[in-house]
Design a protein around this motif. Structure first.
Motif, short mmCIF file in Angstrom:
data_model
loop_
_atom_site.label_atom_id
_atom_site.label_comp_id
_atom_site.label_asym_id
_atom_site.label_seq_id
_atom_site.Cartn_x
_atom_site.Cartn_y
_atom_site.Cartn_z
N LEU A 149 0.85 -1.19 0.00
CA LEU A 149 0.00 0.00 0.00
C LEU A 149 0.88 1.24 0.00
N THR A 150 0.24 2.39 -0.13
CA THR A 150 0.94 3.66 0.07
C THR A 150 0.04 4.55 0.92
N SER A 151 0.60 5.61 1.43
CA SER A 151 -0.19 6.54 2.24
C SER A 151 -1.00 7.50 1.37
N ASN A 152 -0.72 7.55 0.09
CA ASN A 152 -1.43 8.44 -0.81
C ASN A 152 -2.81 7.85 -1.13
N PRO A 153 -3.89 8.58 -0.84
CA PRO A 153 -5.23 8.04 -1.08
C PRO A 153 -5.54 7.82 -2.56
N ASP A 154 -4.77 8.41 -3.46
CA ASP A 154 -5.00 8.25 -4.89
C ASP A 154 -4.13 7.17 -5.52
N SER A 155 -3.44 6.40 -4.71
CA SER A 155 -2.53 5.38 -5.24
C SER A 155 -3.26 4.11 -5.65
N LEU A 156 -2.80 3.53 -6.74
CA LEU A 156 -3.27 2.21 -7.15
C LEU A 156 -2.39 1.20 -6.43
#
Length: 177
Positions: A149-156
């Protein structure tokens, strides 16, 4: 005769300089591609990462990995993929954070809620050009699988394509800046 020698000397020095510059550029490219990765997306906070040449990951490690065929098709549909010979699928590797390890208890439902070991992970809603699949799962994450995962809410990330295999990992990386 002296003019010809001077011209020959200048041409030799120019040739040597040009050859040296080309060798330097090729060497820099080889070094950069084996030791440095540039993050061009906003998925992770850093822009430049050092490749550690180690596949020894742990929870919260940032990893560089090759997308599988399913993820490659999704990236291509979103126009996110960049062609590269580094991965078997012909696209650039991806950078993500290891957020769940084998045998962690995972709940992923149709509303895109993700719970890892009873901890709710915030929702991700990328501004996609195509409808994104929603990964659904409840149970223990299988051996040799990770959620990234990433902390960016727009990440795939794994909220949409599910776990990756540990065989896909190229290396862990360290953020430089």
């Amino acid at each position: 005769m002296i003019a010809q020698r001077i011209r020959d000397l200048v041409m030799t020095k120019s040739f040597l300089f040009l050859t040296g510059a080309v060798v330097l550029l090729i060497t820099a490219h080889v070094i950069m591609s084996h030791y440095i990765v540039i993050n061009k997306s906003s998925s992770l906070p850093g822009h430049v990462y050092l490749i550690n040449h180690s596949r020894d990951y742990k929870l919260n490690s940032i990893i560089l990995f090759c997308p599988d065929e399913k993820l490659t098709r999704l990236e291509e549909a979103l126009n996110n993929s960049v062609k590269s010979s580094r991965c078997p699928t012909g696209v650039n590797p991806l950078l993500k954070t290891v957020s769940a390890l084998p045998y962690d208890y995972i709940q992923a439902d149709a509303e895109n809620n993700l719970i890892i070991n009873n901890q709710v992970i915030r929702n991700s809603k990328p501004g996609a050009k195509i409808p994104l699949p929603k990964w659904r799962f409840e149970g223990l994450l299988p051996k040799d699988n990770l959620l990234v995962l990433t902390s960016n809410p727009d990440s795939l990330d794994s909220r949409y394509y599910g776990p990756i295999s540990t065989d896909q990992i190229i290396s862990t990386v360290t953020e430089l800046f």
